[in-house]
Design an enzyme around this catalytic site. Structure first.
Site, mmCIF file in Angstrom:
data_model
loop_
_atom_site.group_PDB
_atom_site.id
_atom_site.type_symbol
_atom_site.label_atom_id
_atom_site.label_comp_id
_atom_site.label_asym_id
_atom_site.label_seq_id
_atom_site.Cartn_x
_atom_site.Cartn_y
_atom_site.Cartn_z
ATOM 1 N N GLY A 96 22.955 42.879 50.667
ATOM 2 C CA GLY A 96 23.382 44.271 50.523
ATOM 3 C C GLY A 96 24.862 44.382 50.174
ATOM 4 O O GLY A 96 25.414 45.479 50.131
ATOM 5 N N GLU A 102 30.580 42.098 57.500
ATOM 6 C CA GLU A 102 29.571 41.617 58.468
ATOM 7 C C GLU A 102 30.078 40.380 59.205
ATOM 8 O O GLU A 102 29.901 40.250 60.419
ATOM 9 C CB GLU A 102 28.262 41.291 57.744
ATOM 10 C CG GLU A 102 27.521 42.530 57.281
ATOM 11 C CD GLU A 102 26.289 42.231 56.455
ATOM 12 O OE1 GLU A 102 25.427 43.117 56.375
ATOM 13 O OE2 GLU A 102 26.174 41.134 55.885
HETATM 14 C C1 A5P Z 1 23.875 43.111 53.830
HETATM 15 O O1 A5P Z 1 24.923 42.657 53.071
HETATM 16 C C2 A5P Z 1 22.958 41.994 54.199
HETATM 17 O O2 A5P Z 1 23.579 40.917 54.827
HETATM 18 C C3 A5P Z 1 21.797 42.517 55.026
HETATM 19 O O3 A5P Z 1 22.062 42.457 56.390
HETATM 20 C C4 A5P Z 1 20.623 41.712 54.661
HETATM 21 O O4 A5P Z 1 20.496 41.797 53.245
HETATM 22 C C5 A5P Z 1 19.338 42.199 55.321
HETATM 23 O O5 A5P Z 1 18.944 43.391 54.776
HETATM 24 P P1 A5P Z 1 17.547 44.054 55.079
HETATM 25 O O6 A5P Z 1 17.485 44.291 56.541
HETATM 26 O O7 A5P Z 1 17.593 45.313 54.244
HETATM 27 O O8 A5P Z 1 16.477 43.118 54.594
#
Ligand code: A5P
Length: 223
Positions: A96, A102
């Site tokens: 994302g 994060e």
């Molecule tokens: C965001 O940058 C990502 O690290 C998300 O945490 C990861 O893609 C998980 O996303 P979903 O929960 O939408 O699968």
């Protein structure tokens, strides 16, 4: 119930009244934040540090109060999603685009709890292209240096234009093939000048809440 909802909502059981927590990004932790919002409306006290602008929006929508990293010494825990989870609970994150915030929030937390559906569990990391956040300046050169390391970088796009992260950077999605040593690869990529951070989270997650079928279970690190 959808699997992401099952895993995301389960995670609130680990949040105690009065905690300051990290709020991850993505469609699984969305359900955690939504549930926390319901609890806040009933008087539960929690404050969150958001890991992206998108999560700031979700928290605002559901009424979860936000604070910044500067407001706290340490977070009790962070709840976040992942793109891949290996048996040692090493992760690929950044699908994302929020990997840098994060990781900063995860490292400011005593515990990192991952929420996911079972499609994210893999025996080895690497089928999902590894997101690498890089500065815009000279990005072609950084991409070439990554290519020399044996990965295949692709600039992440948002429609016709290059995607710009919340931090004003680009992302290269790097096809790596099977990653045999995530710690070494994380180190090698991160020490390249021009790289801001890499979406490998090694030895950070304490456990994962994983939904599959109609069940949700806690997955611990394999010994
Ligand atoms: C965001 O940058 C990502 O690290 C998300 O945490 C990861 O893609 C998980 O996303 P979903 O929960 O939408 O699968």
């Amino acid at each position: 119930m959808n699997l992401k909802q099952l895993a995301g909502e389960k995670a609130v059981e680990f949040v105690a009244d009065g905690m300051d927590i990290g709020l991850g990004t993505g469609s699984t932790v969305y359900w955690t934040i939504r549930k926390l919002g319901e609890m806040v409306r009933e008087g539960f006290r929690v404050r969150g540090v958001a890991t992206s602008r998108s999560t700031e929006g979700v928290a605002a929508e559901f009424g979860v109060p936000l604070i910044s990293l500067a407001d706290i010494d340490e977070l009790a825990l962070t709840i976040d999603g992942a793109d891949e989870i290996d048996p040692q609970l090493n992760l690929i994150k950044g699908g994302g685009g929020a990997l840098l915030r994060e990781k900063m929030v995860a490292e400011a937390s005593r515990r990192l709890i991952i929420v996911a559906d079972e499609s994210k569990l893999v025996p080895r990391l690497g089928a999902f292209p590894l997101p690498v956040e890089i500065v815009m300046f000279g990005w072609e050169r950084t991409a070439a240096r990554l290519e020399n390391m044996g990965v295949r970088p692709a600039r992440r796009m948002a429609g016709d234009t290059t995607l710009v992260t919340d931090n004003g950077n680009y992302i290269l999605d790097c096809s790596c093939g099977e990653i045999t040593d995530p710690g070494q690869l994380a180190h090698d990529v991160k020490t390249l000048t021009g790289v801001v951070d890499v979406g490998l989270f090694v030895n950070l997650a304490e456990f994962a809440i994983v939904a599959g079928g109609s069940e949700v279970r806690v997955v611990e690190r394999a010994s």
